[in-house]
Design a protein around this motif. Structure first.
Motif, PDB file in Angstrom:
ATOM      1  N   PRO A 179      -4.597  -0.334   6.491  1.00  0.00           N
ATOM      2  CA  PRO A 179      -4.192   0.882   6.109  1.00  0.00           C
ATOM      3  C   PRO A 179      -5.144   1.924   5.529  1.00  0.00           C
ATOM      4  O   PRO A 179      -6.075   1.657   4.816  1.00  0.00           O
ATOM      5  CB  PRO A 179      -3.003   0.706   5.003  1.00  0.00           C
ATOM      6  N   ILE A 180      -5.138   3.297   6.318  1.00  0.00           N
ATOM      7  CA  ILE A 180      -6.071   4.378   5.701  1.00  0.00           C
ATOM      8  C   ILE A 180      -5.424   5.370   6.588  1.00  0.00           C
ATOM      9  O   ILE A 180      -5.155   5.606   7.511  1.00  0.00           O
ATOM     10  CB  ILE A 180      -7.524   4.021   6.227  1.00  0.00           C
ATOM     11  N   THR A 181      -5.252   6.540   5.685  1.00  0.00           N
ATOM     12  CA  THR A 181      -4.954   7.872   6.093  1.00  0.00           C
ATOM     13  C   THR A 181      -6.072   8.193   6.942  1.00  0.00           C
ATOM     14  O   THR A 181      -7.154   8.247   6.365  1.00  0.00           O
ATOM     15  CB  THR A 181      -4.515   8.754   4.708  1.00  0.00           C
TER      16      THR A 181
ATOM     17  N   THR B  79      -0.579   4.948   1.329  1.00  0.00           N
ATOM     18  CA  THR B  79      -0.605   5.403   2.491  1.00  0.00           C
ATOM     19  C   THR B  79       0.788   5.184   3.421  1.00  0.00           C
ATOM     20  O   THR B  79       0.808   5.289   4.515  1.00  0.00           O
ATOM     21  CB  THR B  79      -1.664   4.507   3.432  1.00  0.00           C
TER      22      THR B  79
ATOM     23  N   TYR C 209       0.963  -1.188   0.104  1.00  0.00           N
ATOM     24  CA  TYR C 209       0.078   0.139   0.022  1.00  0.00           C
ATOM     25  C   TYR C 209       1.107   1.240  -0.074  1.00  0.00           C
ATOM     26  O   TYR C 209       1.363   1.826   1.135  1.00  0.00           O
ATOM     27  CB  TYR C 209      -0.736   0.059   1.286  1.00  0.00           C
TER      28      TYR C 209
ATOM     29  N   THR D 183      -2.937   5.299   9.899  1.00  0.00           N
ATOM     30  CA  THR D 183      -2.353   4.309   9.780  1.00  0.00           C
ATOM     31  C   THR D 183      -1.028   4.241  10.609  1.00  0.00           C
ATOM     32  O   THR D 183      -0.474   3.049  11.019  1.00  0.00           O
ATOM     33  CB  THR D 183      -1.559   4.484   8.009  1.00  0.00           C
TER      34      THR D 183
ATOM     35  N   THR E 194       4.470  -2.058   8.192  1.00  0.00           N
ATOM     36  CA  THR E 194       3.697  -3.135   9.287  1.00  0.00           C
ATOM     37  C   THR E 194       4.525  -4.478   9.083  1.00  0.00           C
ATOM     38  O   THR E 194       4.126  -5.402   9.970  1.00  0.00           O
ATOM     39  CB  THR E 194       2.505  -3.091   8.749  1.00  0.00           C
TER      40      THR E 194
ATOM     41  N   GLN F 164       2.573   0.208   3.449  1.00  0.00           N
ATOM     42  CA  GLN F 164       2.122  -1.119   4.475  1.00  0.00           C
ATOM     43  C   GLN F 164       2.169  -2.333   3.531  1.00  0.00           C
ATOM     44  O   GLN F 164       1.672  -2.104   2.280  1.00  0.00           O
ATOM     45  CB  GLN F 164       0.777  -0.844   5.214  1.00  0.00           C
TER      46      GLN F 164
END
Lengths: 297, 381
Positions: free
Chosen positions: B34-36, A129, A126, B39, A145, A132
């Motif tokens: 995952p996310i803004t 973001t 990812y 995260t 992560t 990750q």
């Protein structure tokens, strides 16, 4: 099957918007540039949140992360209903939207054999973001992560074999491509346009920020991935007809691919040997399938 | 073994503080996608958990993350997930399941501009009603709204305590401004922390019924593996946990699930007041917006305007009676929140017929103190 083309046959037209929102050396931006050259202007592009976004001049419909396969289905079916099957419904997604959160919808679309084209720019995490892990992240890769420490050696499990998983839906076309082999990529997209049904192309797209390498080396890394057997280029028709599109006489060692990337810097000799062994064994299997021209899934 | 509680003072961001708050509270399971702008909580947990023995899993989506949190909660661990508005949208069916099956868990929502993908890196307070009414059916929820990096830590600990005490999911409603804000954080010594654990069964296994509650309305909770028979379903269920479609059971269960929170509104409610004793204009705010409101109120006082601030630290259950009482002597109420009108409706309902002036704010930046001061001045004029 796709037919070989030369570099001179790559369309001159540019359908991506420059400079776009991409970082320096972005493999995914290059994947977009090449793919949409071959797709041409008669396209409705579907996108899900990923980077780089807003990349083409063609119309674009955005959807939610998990909605890719289903929204593309809606567009394709509606195009048929209004008699505009000349317009291609194309999903241009990232690996998260293909391997993970978007998988269910795409798998269902594949099973129904929807008349859609899905191109995945696979940068193996990812990246939008901040790196990750995803289902596409390779074994041992460090991500934000999967830290490196006494109890964590990067991602503990290998990358999902998503081309084979989709091939096992017995869809008309599944192919792998690389931004380091643009002729092959263009040839595959061009072939996908000539057939109907569910078509998917997974394009390995190096990410200098997430993989942590010099942005000038994107093409070198993309090429060494294919040349070392980490990311072989092949196509699978109807889940059975198989062809390897690039067959070097001898594979390069995987270290040529792993070493320039800081995400693999922590790897021990044993861990590198593990990757080498897996790549070699996989390559031999693919060579056998190529000789027979078919797969048994 | 590494230290669980990192006692000391540091200069860190809100998401970091939240992760450490969870670890201090005894969180043993964290699942996320995952996310803004949430995260960084996962990234901090991913670094800390391997050496602490906690379980961190990055899931294929938010549905997987919250579902696994519920599974971990039933197995006896304090469990948490963190996300932003779009992630909560995906989680809501499972959060309803956690309410129905009474699985304690903490859901952190680092809010960003919406609707839809909206403004991923920018703060907002647009999910206040989502966490209250997003689940289908009748529910009561608990939500806390931190205004600083320190509170990201403190209220994460408190969120765990409330979820354990009431056997219910608890929301921490932060936003991108606080999640990404760097400030001083002081983590207390481990022995100074007050931690609450879920009530365990005291009856012998043969007499235990997983959904039989005493007058507290919160049933004691056995974990899988404790030796008690445990049966749980999202269907309407009786005290044994077995599905029961009768009118009586639905009535009894839904009332209990809601009342265990409603009846404790006064106990759960956390507010902070500033110069409200004699105020003529009562400003109501929460989260990041309350920081501007506090400055505005002080500036108003310097100018001789009798303003006061009621900062809601907990948003749900909504403290109707407290609002009514606080607004009693005020000429008017001002509500400042970073959305286009959400909690203001609750305030209007609670203080009726007092006039309520609403100050919306859309886009990344919180209200300036000047904007709130101007609103106070206009009411006073």
């Amino acid at each position: 099957m796709s037919e070989r083309i030369t570099r001179a046959q790559i369309p001159i037209s540019e359908l991506t918007i420059t400079p776009g929102s991409a970082c320096q050396g972005c493999g995914a931006a290059l994947a977009a540039r090449l793919s949409f050259k071959a797709l041409g202007p008669n396209v409705i592009r579907h996108g899900i949140p990923c980077c780089p976004d807003s990349v083409t001049q063609t119309p674009r419909v955005g959807t939610v992360f998990e909605g890719g396969g289903a929204q593309l289905t809606g567009t394709a079916r509606a195009l048929k209903a209004i008699g505009r099957e000349d317009v291609l419904a194309v999903g241009f997604y990232g690996d998260g939207g293909t391997y993970d959160i978007g998988f269910q919808g795409l798998s269902a679309a594949a099973e129904r054999n929807e008349n859609i084209i899905v191109i995945t720019k696979d940068n193996e995490a990812y990246m939008n973001t901040g790196n990750q892990r995803s289902g596409a992240t390779p074994k041992y890769a460090r991500t934000s992560t999967n830290p490196i420490g006494p109890r964590s050696r990067g991602k503990p499990r290998p990358k999902k074999n998503i081309p084979f998983i989709f091939a096992a839906h017995y869809v008309p076309y599944v192919g792998t491509a690389s931004v380091g082999f643009p002729e092959d990529l263009i040839a595959k997209v061009t072939y996908m346009k000539t057939i109907k049904g569910f078509r998917m192309l997974i394009v390995q797209s190096p990410c200098p920020v997430g993989w942590r390498f010099d942005p000038a080396k994107t093409i070198e890394i993309a090429r060494s991935s294919v040349q070392s057997g980490i990311w072989p280029l092949y196509e699978i028709l109807d889940g059975k007809t198989f062809k390897l599109n690039y067959k070097p006489k001898e594979l390069k060692p995987v270290t040529e691919y792993l070493s320039p990337q800081a995400r693999f810097r922590h790897m021990t000799e044993d861990e590198i040997a593990d990757i080498q062994e897996t790549a070699t064994a996989n390559w031999e299997n693919l060579l056998k399938a190529d000789e027979m021209g078919r797969l048994t899934l | 073994m590494a230290n669980r509680v990192l006692t000391g003072t540091r200069f860190v961001h809100g998401d970091w503080a939240c992760a450490e708050g969870a670890i201090s509270a005894g969180c043993g399971y964290y699942a996320a996608y995952p996310i803004t702008p949430a995260t960084e909580i996962a990234e901090r947990i991913a670094q800390r958990f391997p050496v602490l023995g906690g379980k961190f899993i990055q899931f294929e989506d938010e549905i997987g993350a919250i579902a696994s949190v519920i599974g971990a909660s039933f197995s006896g661990l304090k469990a948490m997930t963190a996300t932003s508005g779009p992630g909560v949208s995906l989680m809501l069916e499972n959060i309803g399941l956690a309410v129905m099956t009474e699985a304690p868990c903490v859901i952190v929502n680092v809010m960003r501009g919406g609707p839809s993908t909206g403004q991923p890196t920018m703060g907002a307070q647009g999910d206040v009603m989502q966490c209250r009414w997003g689940m289908h059916g009748d529910v009561e929820t608990i939500a806390l709204a931190p205004q600083s990096v320190q509170e990201m830590y403190d209220l994460t600990v408190e969120a765990f305590n409330l979820s354990e005490a009431y056997r219910t999911p608890v929301f921490l409603l932060s936003d991108a401004n606080i999640g990404h804000l760097y400030e001083r954080l002081t983590i207390p010594r481990e022995e100074e922390l007050t931690l609450v654990d879920r009530k365990r069964p005291t009856l012998p296994p043969s007499e235990y019924l997983p959904y039989r509650a005493d007058e507290s309305l919160v049933p004691p909770m056995a974990s899988f593996g404790d030796g008690y028979r445990f049966y749980s379903t999202g269907l309407t269920h009786d005290e044994k946990g077995y599905p029961d479609m009768s009118v009586e059971t639905q009535d009894k269960l839904v009332r209990r699930l809601c009342d265990k929170i409603r009846r404790n509104t006064d106990k759960i409610t956390m507010v902070e007041t500033l110069m409200t004793d004699d105020c003529e204009v009562l400003v109501v705010a929460y989260g990041i917006a309350a920081r501007s409101a506090a400055t505005a109120v002080k500036q108003a006082r310097e100018r001789g305007l009798k303003a006061g601030l009621l900062r809601l630290v907990s948003l749900w259950p909504f403290p109707d009676k407290l609002l009514e009482k606080m607004a009693e002597d005020a000429k008017a109420v001002i509500v400042a929140e970073m959305n286009y009108g959400q909690l203001v409706r609750e305030v209007e309902r609670a203080v009726k017929p007092k006039p309520v002036r609403f100050l919306p704010k859309l886009g990344e930046n919180p209200h300036t103190p000047g904007e709130i001061l101007e609103a106070i001045r206009r009411i006073d004029a």
